[in-house]
Design an enzyme around this catalytic site. Structure first.
Site, PDB file in Angstrom:
ATOM      1  N   ASN A   1      11.468  -0.736   2.886  1.00 31.40           N
ATOM      2  CA  ASN A   1      10.494   0.241   2.407  1.00 31.40           C
ATOM      3  C   ASN A   1       9.205  -0.481   2.079  1.00 31.40           C
ATOM      4  O   ASN A   1       8.991  -0.947   0.953  1.00 31.40           O
ATOM      5  CB  ASN A   1      11.048   0.985   1.190  1.00 31.40           C
ATOM      6  N   GLU A   2       8.365  -0.575   3.091  1.00 33.02           N
ATOM      7  CA  GLU A   2       7.125  -1.332   2.982  1.00 33.02           C
ATOM      8  C   GLU A   2       6.127  -0.589   2.084  1.00 33.02           C
ATOM      9  O   GLU A   2       6.333   0.592   1.774  1.00 33.02           O
ATOM     10  CB  GLU A   2       6.526  -1.509   4.381  1.00 33.02           C
ATOM     11  N   PRO A   3       5.028  -1.270   1.681  1.00 35.59           N
ATOM     12  CA  PRO A   3       4.009  -0.590   0.880  1.00 35.59           C
ATOM     13  C   PRO A   3       3.631   0.742   1.531  1.00 35.59           C
ATOM     14  O   PRO A   3       3.471   0.819   2.744  1.00 35.59           O
ATOM     15  CB  PRO A   3       2.832  -1.565   0.914  1.00 35.59           C
TER      16      PRO A   3
ATOM     17  N   SER B   1       5.589   3.424   1.129  1.00 39.96           N
ATOM     18  CA  SER B   1       6.787   4.266   1.162  1.00 39.96           C
ATOM     19  C   SER B   1       6.811   5.154  -0.086  1.00 39.96           C
ATOM     20  O   SER B   1       6.531   4.680  -1.189  1.00 39.96           O
ATOM     21  CB  SER B   1       8.051   3.401   1.160  1.00 39.96           C
TER      22      SER B   1
ATOM     23  N   THR C   1       5.865  -9.056   6.380  1.00 39.72           N
ATOM     24  CA  THR C   1       7.323  -9.081   6.530  1.00 39.72           C
ATOM     25  C   THR C   1       7.711  -9.722   7.851  1.00 39.72           C
ATOM     26  O   THR C   1       8.636 -10.535   7.926  1.00 39.72           O
ATOM     27  CB  THR C   1       7.867  -7.636   6.465  1.00 39.72           C
TER      28      THR C   1
END
Ligand code: GLP
Length: 642
Positions: free
Chosen positions: A166-168, A170, A185
């Site tokens: 859940n990347e920035p 999300s 990532t």
């Protein structure tokens, strides 16, 4: 929760920390604690309901936990027969048999070693057709529900603050879905995938809502690379830019971290802002340095009011007035600076970091991988040589895993071309080299290297280390390449130290009998090559303690191999570099051409390794300058290992 010994527990730091954080001295102890918790939950669920649903994570962080669970299964009969697992995520697209797939990871680290039932294992499938992803994700959610929801969710944390993938950006209502991976990532995963281009661009991940539905959540983090993001997750505002902050809203979420990952929490970093600490000398130094930075004044100009206004009234009462405190800390810092890292011969050494005699000294520099020596202490290394010491560099691992295939191919072709130009007819050597080139050409990403290619890669790194050491003036006869077995037989994340590694270190140390040793002693991820090499050194050195008289008088200096330099209160020796010395150090780093791919950087996105250490060394010099000490171009810093 147990407070640190020099902190008086109080409501102030608890208020700042919006998720309970349990701090352990190291990752091993912390992992054991989480394993105990899982086994308790297992036993309890066996009595009450018959089954337990675990949410599992991948990455370096949970490796120690899985090792401990496997041990408990083997030695204590812990059974996974009634456990159902749901993994957080999987790369996409990726085959489950790919060496870097999370399917492979889970089998290698846990599932193949315990009695879990195949049908109870769930990991998102990264090999499905893209058009089926939506339906597959919905099905995954449904399976979690059908299993009764997740009882205990284990999490790691990425440097962007992601949990799962859940990347920035999300949102807290996100469910299992296909996501594209953040650049940071992908670059963090580049080492595992042997280069960024091999890292998949997408992943399937449980959403934040899926994770937050779990009844219990434990997020684990080790090493100083996680310190910044841990403090943001725990103390920062809840925000989509740091997915882990949503855990603040969960009633049963907590963090289990080691001391290094906890370092940026206010209670450790600036304890005077959250209570009344015990003013030990290192804490005093740290606080005065912080005050000087905060008010933008050199140490000797700080006044009583400034101490009082910044939560340091207690320090003034105990050790004030400001004038006395300032002088004391200023002198402390001043005494860390030396242009004579091996000690200044025939000089008064009462307040110098290193003893004047014996002179010259036998010095050993450990370099976990070739390049660490020049990267982290190239300037000091050169000074030691120029000042007449007998300097030996010991390269602990071959570093062959870090050589990209392209570089290996370049060298293979170069050797082949040269041999063809000097030997007219075909020769055994040419045949061998031609086969080597074919090996590399025909290799698919992730095929293991043939032994010959692996040897070639080790030779590449040796020749680079040789060239770099030459720039620093070290005689080739003083370089040793140990090619420690743990590295040769292992893979990233799968290294296991054995007595053989420690014995090799012990035997070379006892042959040299050094007066002074330098080693990487940062607080990095315990699975990193550098952390394992330090353990090998520690094991080897300790094994000599009782039998060798030289050990007692040998001083060990630690350089920090992570992206951060030691904090000012930790520095025991600061070695200044002139502009010319810094330039020579960079020239030495340049010799490691196979390592010139970019590496992650905390502050400025991605830069090459030499750029990072250059700015780190300049920053340390600026820090000393700002404190009112002499203004140098750059400084390399060391902490004494006691
Ligand atoms: C990946 C995984 C995360 C993991 C993170 C940190 O992004 N999807 O689940 O927490 O990496 O990895 P490591 O534990 O190796 O630092």
């Amino acid at each position: 929760m147990k407070p640190s010994p020099n902190i008086i527990q109080g409501p102030e730091w608890e208020q700042r920390e919006k998720i309970p954080v349990r701090v352990f001295p190291d990752a091993v102890q912390a992992s054991k604690r989480v394993a105990d918790q899982i086994s308790d939950a297992l036993r309890k669920s066996a009595l009450e309901r018959g089954s337990l649903v675990l949410g599992l994570a991948t990455g370096s962080t949970p490796i120690g936990l899985y090792r401990e669970l496997v041990r408990m299964h083997r030695e204590e009969g812990l059974s996974f027969e009634h456990v159902t697992t749901f993994n957080l995520d999987e790369y996409f697209p990726i085959s489950p048999t790919h060496p870097e797939s999370y399917h492979t990871f889970m089998r290698e680290h846990l599932f193949d070693h315990v009695d879990i039932r195949e049908e109870n294992i769930h990991i998102p499938d990264g090999s499905i057709d893209r058009s089926d992803a939506f339906a597959a994700c919905a099905k995954y959610e449904q399976k979690i529900k059908d299993a009764g929801g997740i009882d205990l969710q284990i999490l790691g944390i990425g440097r962007t603050g992601h949990v799962g993938f859940n990347e920035p950006g999300s949102t807290s209502d996100s469910l299992t879905r296909l996501v594209s991976l953040d650049r940071i990532t992908r670059r963090d995963a580049a080492r595992d995938f042997l280069g960024e281009p091999n890292v998949p661009r997408y992943a399937i991940t449980m959403g934040l809502a899926t994770i937050l539905e779990a009844k219990d959540i434990v997020l684990m983090a080790w090493g100083d690379a996680k310190a910044v993001i841990v403090s943001r997750a725990v103390e920062g505002p809840v925000s989509e830019t740091v997915a882990a902050t949503f855990l603040q809203r969960h009633p049963n979420a907590r963090l289990v971290v080691d001391r290094a990952a906890a370092a940026d929490l206010t209670r450790f970093k600036h304890p005077w802002l959250t209570g009344s600490p015990e003013w030990t000398p290192p804490l005093t130094r740290s606080a005065v340095v912080w005050l000087s930075n905060t008010v933008g004044k050199p140490v000797l100009k700080l006044v009583d009011e400034e101490y009082g206004e910044h939560g340091m009234g207690g320090l003034l009462t105990e050790n004030g007035p400001a004038y006395n405190l300032n002088i004391r800390v200023f002198n402390d810092l001043q005494h860390t600076i030396t242009g004579w890292p091996g000690g200044k011969p025939e000089a008064d050494d009462t307040s110098r970091p290193e003893r004047a005699s014996p002179y010259p000294k036998r010095v050993v520099i450990f370099s976990a991988e070739p390049q660490d020596d020049v990267l982290y202490m190239g300037g000091t290394l050169r000074r030691l040589v120029n000042q007449g010491h007998d300097v030996h560099v010991i390269y602990q691992t071959s570093g062959s895993l870090a050589v990209p295939d392209d570089d290996a191919l370049k060298y293979a072709e170069c050797f082949l071309g040269f041999s063809r130009s000097v030997v007219a007819a075909s020769s055994d050597l040419q045949d061998h080299l031609a086969r080597l080139t074919d090996d590399i050409f025909s290799k698919k990403p992730f095929d293991a290297d043939s032994p010959a290619v692996r040897r070639l890669k080790a030779v590449v790194r040796r020749s680079e280390a040789l060239a770099a050491a030459r720039v620093c003036g070290v005689d080739a006869a003083h370089l040793s390449f140990l090619d420690l077995p743990f590295y040769e037989t292992g893979r990233y994340r799968n290294f296991k130290l054995t007595d053989r590694d420690c014995d090799e270190i012990a035997s070379i140390l006892d042959a040299i009998r050094p007066h002074q040793i330098y080693a990487a002693g940062g607080l990095s991820d315990p699975n990193s090559v550098q952390a394992i090499c330090f353990e090998a050194f520690r094991g080897g050195f300790r094994s000599l303690e009782n039998s060798c008289d030289w050990v007692e008088s040998c001083r060990v200096w630690l350089y920090r191999e992570t992206q951060r330099e030691w904090n000012p209160d930790e520095i025991d020796m600061a070695v200044p570099l002139s502009p010319d010395e810094l330039a020579v150090k960079i020239k030495a780093i340049y010799q490691h051409q196979s390592q010139r791919h970019q590496v992650p950087s905390e502050a400025a996105g991605y830069r090459e390794a030499w750029q990072q250490v250059e700015s780190r060394n300049r920053q340390t010099a600026n820090l000393y300058d700002g404190l009112g000490l002499a203004e140098y171009e750059a400084i390399e810093a060391f902490k004494r290992w006691k």
